[in-house]
Motif scaffolding. Structure first.
Motif, PDB file in Angstrom:
ATOM      1  N   UNK A 251       0.778  -1.241   0.000  1.00 28.84           N
ATOM      2  CA  UNK A 251       0.000   0.000   0.000  1.00 28.84           C
ATOM      3  C   UNK A 251       0.806   1.286   0.000  1.00 28.84           C
ATOM      4  N   UNK A 252       2.093   1.250   0.356  1.00 26.46           N
ATOM      5  CA  UNK A 252       2.803   2.509   0.555  1.00 26.46           C
ATOM      6  C   UNK A 252       3.441   2.989  -0.752  1.00 26.46           C
ATOM      7  N   UNK A 253       3.136   4.238  -1.121  1.00 22.33           N
ATOM      8  CA  UNK A 253       3.529   4.766  -2.433  1.00 22.33           C
ATOM      9  C   UNK A 253       5.032   4.640  -2.682  1.00 22.33           C
ATOM     10  N   UNK A 254       5.843   4.782  -1.628  1.00 20.45           N
ATOM     11  CA  UNK A 254       7.286   4.775  -1.846  1.00 20.45           C
ATOM     12  C   UNK A 254       7.931   3.406  -1.736  1.00 20.45           C
ATOM     13  N   UNK A 255       7.159   2.382  -1.370  1.00 26.41           N
ATOM     14  CA  UNK A 255       7.763   1.074  -1.073  1.00 26.41           C
ATOM     15  C   UNK A 255       7.976   0.253  -2.332  1.00 26.41           C
ATOM     16  N   UNK A 256       9.219  -0.078  -2.617  1.00 27.26           N
ATOM     17  CA  UNK A 256       9.533  -0.979  -3.733  1.00 27.26           C
ATOM     18  C   UNK A 256      10.916  -1.582  -3.493  1.00 27.26           C
TER      19      UNK A 256
END
Ligand SMILES: Cc1cc2nc3c(=O)[nH]c(=O)nc-3n(C[C@H](O)[C@H](O)[C@H](O)COP(=O)(O)O)c2cc1C
Length: 661
Positions: free
Chosen positions: A71-76
């Motif tokens: 869910x977190x926009x910056x998580x990759x």
């Protein structure tokens, strides 16, 4: 794009229309503070960046972890273990390199709140749900500094949001946090944000909500919606577009429930209704925490117990679950099965029990792949009515989870009408592959075939309803109260309407009443409802037969392999979005008739069974029918009513109890 090619007016020109040029420039000059760069803070930031805001204060002390990926926009993969503030700053600057950031890499604390809010036009709350002490401090300071503030958070597949405007109700007045109990703040925050608690209706794993462990599920759907509503409110607040429905108004937007609500909650959590809700929700959340461990719950079980806990969802005729498990050690389980061939006419020669056991065996194998284990088994017949399956697990050399493992709990019999749409050629090919090399499928899709097979099923129903030998079995198999039952089948899951269920309940109190039902002609209405209409309204009827006809009589272990094929067929159908209903009664009656077995004292019914067998043989192309059923695309959403299962503890046989084998 090279950095100096960036042009603010061009980059945000598509906002113009919904914003005037001067409003866009005005927004550009604003400063927004966002606390938290995680689930919702990150997407809040990127939304405001794309709205053209160029000055931010951001705070977060965490780094990205794998659990943030959903869910977190910056998580990759590139940002894993990187500080969230650094990652989001970089992402924002890749959209607009002119953005200025004041970064608070140690998060927000009492000491830096003033600095965090200095010169800020709007405060956006992106803190984790459970960070409540500091949240209320930031809202208080924002209020003192006349800074409007928004909290918009994901709740299920929707969002709940509140706006706190200078001079109106404060965060503290609305939520009335009290420090008396550790869970108190979280409950008050929850009931204030979402006074209707409506999303509980689709909380399918309540055990994942745990206030004590400060854990709760969250989806990207809710996060993106939160950012959307926050963006709309930001435009209205910063551009003074009004009206703003600030607290004590609350906002709920849940597209999953097709719901958008602006509620009014005078006195906030001090409202008498909220006081009542506080106790109700507290109780409910406690019950959630105590919900039975799911197989994914890592703390509760050993790997073998987790495998068996999942495997108990294997189907069995009438949900009889004729198996018990003995865990010998971490790599060895004995499944002890008792068939009912002598007491239950449905269990013709113990074959259905063996088929069910095959379903179980395949389910254990699939579940084991989730834990990197493969299995080998040995079948041991003890007596005519009792057998063991001795299962050994060995580690797989490389992780190779079978995707069908994820369908185990999704699979459930559907006895209702299906869509008439035929299965695609690809779906049929996948199903044929699923039953393995030993077996193959015959498909009956034409109307006249579906009609004929429906009539055969009706005849089978008539026989089994009238024959006195099956009366005690029916009486035991169906439950008339509740939507789910651990043993047997809830009547609601048979597809009967309320009136028919009521008659069935009445009739099943004695054989005499069943006979009466027969005489007054009530049985045809049951046949119409349970056999004829569902039999017509489906994509196809299917038969499982052996691929290479052999004249060698089939031993019992053979039917374990039939069960394996059935379960793989059924789970593959589930994966393809199809629903299935097995139909064993015509096969049972044909078996009795072909083998001249006097299965009932009612001689008229013996003759009817012979007629049925003749009719069914017209479809089998000279093969032994191993399974029969219908399949199709579901017409209605998944049923809530279903047979559940006995608990794992009641299925386990331990060395130290009398049941040990
Ligand atoms: C060998 C076998 C035979 C079955 N026969 C029938 C049947 O004739 N009619 C039917 O409606 N369901 C039949 N079922 C489905 C079971 O009743 C069902 O799987 C069981 O009640 C558990 O419910 P669930 O599949 O929803 O988990 C059969 C299942 C098995 C494994």
């Amino acid at each position: 794009m090279i950095q100096n090619e960036f042009d603010y007016q061009k980059a945000f020109c598509r906002n113009i229309g919904w914003l005037t040029l001067s409003e866009q420039e005005y927004l550009r000059s604003k400063t927004v503070a966002i606390a938290g760069m995680g689930g919702v803070g990150g997407v809040h930031l990127l939304t405001l960046v794309r709205l053209g805001i160029e000055k931010f204060h951001i705070a977060d002390m965490d780094v990205f972890e794998i659990q943030n990926f959903n869910r977190q926009a910056g998580a990759n993969l590139t940002s894993l273990h990187q500080p969230k503030v650094d990652v989001l700053e970089k992402m924002a600057k890749e959209i607009n390199p002119n953005i200025t950031f004041t970064v608070f890499p140690n998060g927000i604390n009492k000491e830096n709140i003033s600095e965090f809010l200095a010169g800020v036009d709007l405060y956006i709350d992106g803190l984790d749900f459970f960070v409540l002490d500091i949240r209320s401090e930031v809202f208080k300071r924002a209020y003192d500094l006349h800074i409007p503030a928004i909290t918009a958070g994901p709740l299920g597949m929707g969002t709940a949001y509140l706006i706190f405007m200078p001079g109106q109700m404060t965060f503290a007045q609305y939520f009335c946090f009290k420090q008396s109990e550790p869970d108190d703040l979280a409950i008050r925050f929850l009931i204030g944000l979402n006074p209707t608690f409506s999303n509980r209706r689709y909380l399918v794993e309540p055990g994942m909500v745990n206030l004590q462990l400060k854990k709760g599920p969250s989806t990207i759907v809710g996060c993106q919606l939160s950012a959307g509503v926050m963006g709309a409110e930001t435009v209205k607040i910063l551009l003074n577009r009004g009206p703003i429905f600030a607290a004590p108004y609350y906002h709920l937007f849940d597209p999953y429930l097709y719901k958008h609500k602006i509620g009014w909650l005078p006195w906030g959590n001090r409202n008498p209704l909220q006081l009542l809700k506080y106790y109700l929700v507290k109780r409910k959340l406690k019950a959630y925490t105590q919900t039975k461990a799911h197989y994914l719950n890592p703390e509760k079980y050993t790997d073998i117990e987790k495998i068996l806990d999942l495997a108990r969802w294997a189907p069995s005729g009438d949900n009889s679950q004729p198996w018990r498990f003995k865990i010998v050690d971490d790599h060895h389980v004995i499944v002890n099965v008792t068939n009912e061939a002598n007491t239950n006419r449905y269990d013709y020669a113990g074959i259905p029990t063996h088929i069910s056991s095959g379903c179980l065996l395949e389910t254990i194998r699939l579940a084991a792949t989730l834990f990197n284990l493969k299995l080998s088994y040995q079948y041991l017949q003890i007596t005519n009515g009792e057998y063991h399956i001795d299962i050994r697990f060995t580690p797989l050399t490389k992780q190779n989870t079978d995707p069908l493992a994820y369908c185990i709990m999704e699979r459930s019999v559907d006895r209702r009408r299906y869509e008439l749409a035929q299965l695609t050629a690809q779906a049929k090919a996948e199903l044929a592959a699923a039953v393995g090399d030993e077996f193959t499928l015959l498909w009956f899709e034409r109307f006249r075939d579906r009609l004929a097979l429906s009539k055969i099923t009706m005849l089978a129903t008539k026989i089994r309803m009238i024959m006195p030998e099956l009366y005690p079995i029916h009486k035991q198999a169906f439950t008339f109260t509740g939507d789910c039952t651990e043993e047997g089948i809830p009547i609601k899951a048979t597809g009967m309407n309320r009136i028919s269920s009521y008659f069935m309940k009445w009739a099943l109190t004695s054989q005499l009443r069943i006979n009466m039902m027969n005489h007054i002609g009530a049985i045809p209405s049951t046949q119409l409802e349970l056999d004829f209409l569902p039999g017509i309204f489906c994509g196809a009827h299917f038969m499982l037969i052996e691929k290479n006809k052999s004249l060698v009589s089939k031993d019992k272990e053979y039917y374990l392999r039939v069960g394996v094929a059935l379960q793989r067929f059924w789970l593959t159908a589930t994966k393809l979005g199809l629903v299935v209903q097995p139909n064993l009664a015509p096969i049972m009656l044909t078996y009795y008739s072909d083998n001249n077995i006097p299965f009932t004292e009612n001689t008229k019914l013996l003759a009817t069974a012979q007629q049925l067998a003749v009719k069914l043989h017209k479809f089998d192309q000279g093969n032994t029918i191993l399974l029969l059923g219908r399949i199709g695309y579901p017409k209605r959403p998944k049923q809530k009513v279903r047979s559940t299962r006995k608990s794992l503890s009641s299925l386990l046989q331990r060395e130290d109890n009398n049941e040990a084998i």
